[in-house]
Design a protein around this motif. Structure first.
Motif, PDB file in Angstrom:
ATOM      1  N   LEU A 161       0.780  -1.314  -0.033  1.00  0.00           N
ATOM      2  CA  LEU A 161       0.046   0.025   0.057  1.00  0.00           C
ATOM      3  C   LEU A 161       0.861   1.148   0.026  1.00  0.00           C
ATOM      4  N   ASP A 162       0.447   2.207  -0.666  1.00  0.00           N
ATOM      5  CA  ASP A 162       1.143   3.493  -0.773  1.00  0.00           C
ATOM      6  C   ASP A 162       1.678   3.963   0.715  1.00  0.00           C
ATOM      7  N   HIS A 163       2.667   4.576   0.949  1.00  0.00           N
ATOM      8  CA  HIS A 163       3.076   5.059   2.174  1.00  0.00           C
ATOM      9  C   HIS A 163       3.012   3.863   3.460  1.00  0.00           C
ATOM     10  N   LEU A 164       2.433   2.862   3.422  1.00  0.00           N
ATOM     11  CA  LEU A 164       2.155   2.091   4.526  1.00  0.00           C
ATOM     12  C   LEU A 164       3.046   0.756   4.203  1.00  0.00           C
ATOM     13  N   GLY A 198      -2.794  -5.990   9.034  1.00  0.00           N
ATOM     14  CA  GLY A 198      -2.741  -5.755   7.576  1.00  0.00           C
ATOM     15  C   GLY A 198      -4.088  -4.905   7.220  1.00  0.00           C
ATOM     16  N   VAL A 199      -5.233  -5.473   7.925  1.00  0.00           N
ATOM     17  CA  VAL A 199      -6.621  -4.849   7.887  1.00  0.00           C
ATOM     18  C   VAL A 199      -6.527  -3.320   8.233  1.00  0.00           C
ATOM     19  N   HIS A 239      -5.692   3.489   4.772  1.00  0.00           N
ATOM     20  CA  HIS A 239      -5.360   3.612   3.362  1.00  0.00           C
ATOM     21  C   HIS A 239      -6.695   4.262   2.567  1.00  0.00           C
ATOM     22  N   ALA A 240      -7.816   3.287   2.972  1.00  0.00           N
ATOM     23  CA  ALA A 240      -8.984   3.636   2.256  1.00  0.00           C
ATOM     24  C   ALA A 240      -9.523   5.061   2.577  1.00  0.00           C
ATOM     25  N   VAL A 241      -9.148   5.444   3.878  1.00  0.00           N
ATOM     26  CA  VAL A 241      -9.627   6.844   4.050  1.00  0.00           C
ATOM     27  C   VAL A 241      -8.791   7.727   3.415  1.00  0.00           C
ATOM     28  N   GLY A 301       3.841   7.862   8.684  1.00  0.00           N
ATOM     29  CA  GLY A 301       4.117   7.640  10.203  1.00  0.00           C
ATOM     30  C   GLY A 301       3.314   6.620  11.000  1.00  0.00           C
ATOM     31  N   MET A 302       2.119   6.161  10.098  1.00  0.00           N
ATOM     32  CA  MET A 302       1.333   5.163  10.818  1.00  0.00           C
ATOM     33  C   MET A 302       1.625   4.099  10.277  1.00  0.00           C
ATOM     34  N   ARG A 303       2.700   3.540   9.742  1.00  0.00           N
ATOM     35  CA  ARG A 303       3.300   2.258   9.264  1.00  0.00           C
ATOM     36  C   ARG A 303       3.161   1.327  10.329  1.00  0.00           C
ATOM     37  N   GLU A 304       3.769   1.524  11.510  1.00  0.00           N
ATOM     38  CA  GLU A 304       3.768   0.683  12.641  1.00  0.00           C
ATOM     39  C   GLU A 304       2.450   1.222  13.606  1.00  0.00           C
TER      40      GLU A 304
END
Ligand code: SF4
Length: 505
Positions: free
Chosen positions: A158-161, A170-171, A177-179, A501-504
């Motif tokens: 996913l972009d950025h994530l 993963g969900v 990402h959806a938002v 920044g929300m990757r983790e």
């Protein structure tokens, strides 16, 4: 069932014109939390006024009344064929009364049926139950937010994530990402219905069904309840803001279900709904069809006003413009300016843009203001009246707009959600601006239309025709200017950095 059709007309009318209390409450919280004097808070003020106007006038909250989707539960022995017929009669009548926009288009010929009836429209799902009454729930979800639905097949990058694996982490990434990917194009702040698992088709269906939950309920599954709360908190830190202007409000609801899946598949299906979250329901007496109870609302509770004032809050810094516009006028505008447009403007959306590629425009568009809008129109006597007229999602016109600007000399495009780099470059080259109106504010903008001056290309259908409208003080925000600046590109980039920044978790 002598009252059935009338009960269904009431259901459609109330759903289209009166936002349910849980959505009102969520929007009140959002409005209160937004930083005052920002573009996002200005957008929310207009949204609040629009909700009030729609209720007062019993007009459509948003001109896009969507794909009417009915969920019907019937006791054993009740004739579902008769109910289906009554639903179609009610849809036809509600369209005639201007509560629904004619939205049913033949996918092969492109012809609008004019009454919202057609192959597989409206959508009706029947189920039997052991109750004694009939229950009918209705969702009106427009095309702008429907186009922002998204389905992930995990694992995915996913972009950025980065990588989203086949687990709840993963969900979580998928939902953020959806938002983020919706930005302002689905008229943020939105709400998401989510299904983890199932197959592609049923997963989407189950995701949409989550939109029938109230925004303030708590998921009975503690794990999903926790995830819903986490997504609400994180998504509202992304900074998408109302209409994608940047701000605190990005999400008003997150409702998740999980269904079993095939070993080989792991889908996460997301149904994105806009702030104009129109869903209601009724219980009906199974012999008469009369309404015995409303769902989601108690009609004995007085409807409270959402806005402090019905007027657009002017700061004195607004730029008043009268169409047709000059190149000098539009080149003097910059991103962030609030403009008040008066004079003639022309509507044009998907079919008009496509048509303009091979036909000369029916009017002189030099200096014109082109409004991406598919209004709800009713003929009263010999005159057309605008019943609802908010902006539609502009990005669909990205393949055409640069040509329209170059070839026909349009100086301002009004829409919502912004446009892409090709249009931005053309605006810089030929001298034009993009004006973001507030998506869904169909009553607010209908009141700025003083007169319908004419209509061309009516054969394209009412929403797609080119209407000539005389407007007065039509308020919008410059979000793409003639100097190569785009607020949409900026917010997408900034929120992308926050998302990273929300990757983790
Ligand atoms: S509020 Fe926006 S996304 Fe929702 S139906 Fe209206 S135009 Fe479409």
């Amino acid at each position: 069932m002598q009252f059935l059709t009338e009960s269904l007309i009431q259901l459609i009318t109330q759903t289209s014109t009166n936002l349910p209390p849980d959505v009102r409450a969520a929007m009140q919280t959002t409005i209160a939390a937004e930083t005052p004097q920002t573009q996002s808070s200005q957008a929310l003020n207009i949204i609040a006024s629009n909700i009030d106007m729609a209720y007062e006038d019993e007009g459509a909250i948003c001109q896009d009344t969507g794909m009417p989707t009915f969920i019907v539960h019937t006791p054993v022995g009740v004739n579902q064929i008769a109910i289906g017929r009554a639903i179609r009669d009610a849809v036809r009548e509600a369209t005639k009364r201007g509560k629904l926009r004619p939205n049913s288009v033949d996918s092969l010929t492109g012809k609008n049926s004019g009454d919202n009836l057609g192959e597989e429209t409206p959508v009706i799902h029947f189920e039997q139950w052991e109750g004694n009454e009939i229950e009918v729930k209705l969702l009106l979800k427009g095309g702008g937010c429907e186009n922002k639905n998204i389905q992930y097949s995990l694992p995915a990058n996913l972009d950025h994530l980065g990588r989203a694996d086949r687990n709840l982490e993963g969900v979580r990434k998928c939902l953020l990402h959806a938002v983020w990917q919706a930005q302002g194009q689905g008229c943020a702040p939105g709400a998401i219905g989510v299904c983890i698992g199932s197959d592609r088709a049923h997963g989407y269906m189950l995701a949409k069904m989550q939109l029938f939950r109230t925004l303030d309920d708590v998921n009975p599954n503690p794990e999903l309840a926790k995830l819903e709360a986490e997504i609400m908190e994180a998504a509202n830190k992304l900074g998408v803001g109302a209409m994608g202007f940047g701000g605190k409000a990005s999400l008003i609801g997150c409702k998740i279900t999980a269904a079993n899946r095939l070993p080989a598949s792991f889908f996460v299906s997301v149904a994105y709904d806009c702030w104009a979250f129109r869903r209601l329901g009724v219980r009906l007496d199974a012999s008469s069809g009369a309404i015995t109870k409303w769902l989601y609302r108690d009609p004995s509770d007085a409807v409270q006003n959402m806005a402090e004032s019905a007027e657009f809050p002017l700061t004195g810094h607004e730029v008043a413009l009268r169409a047709p516009l000059t190149e000098e006028q539009v080149r003097s505008l910059k991103v962030g300016d609030v403009v008040l447009i008066s004079g003639e403007c022309f509507t044009g959306r998907d079919a008009v843009h496509h048509h303009l590629m091979s036909h000369e425009p029916p009017a002189d568009l030099r200096g014109a203001v082109l409004y991406h809008c598919g209004p709800v129109m009713l003929k009263e006597g010999s005159e057309w009246k605008v019943k609802a007229a908010g902006p539609t999602t502009s990005i669909r016109e990205e393949p055409y707009e640069a040509t329209v600007l170059e070839r026909y000399g349009v100086r301002a495009v009004i829409g919502k959600g912004g446009m892409g780099p090709k249009t931005l470059a053309a605006m810089k080259q030929f001298g034009a601006v993009y004006l973001n109106a507030i998506g869904g504010a169909a009553q607010f903008y209908a009141r700025t239309v003083k007169k319908v001056l004419g209509v061309d290309w009516m054969e394209l259908g009412i929403p797609e025709a080119m209407w000539h409208l005389e407007v007065e003080n039509f308020a919008a925000i410059v979000t793409m200017d003639a100097h190569g600046n785009s607020l949409h590109a900026k917010v997408e980039q900034e929120t992308g950095a926050v998302l990273a920044g929300m990757r983790e978790a």
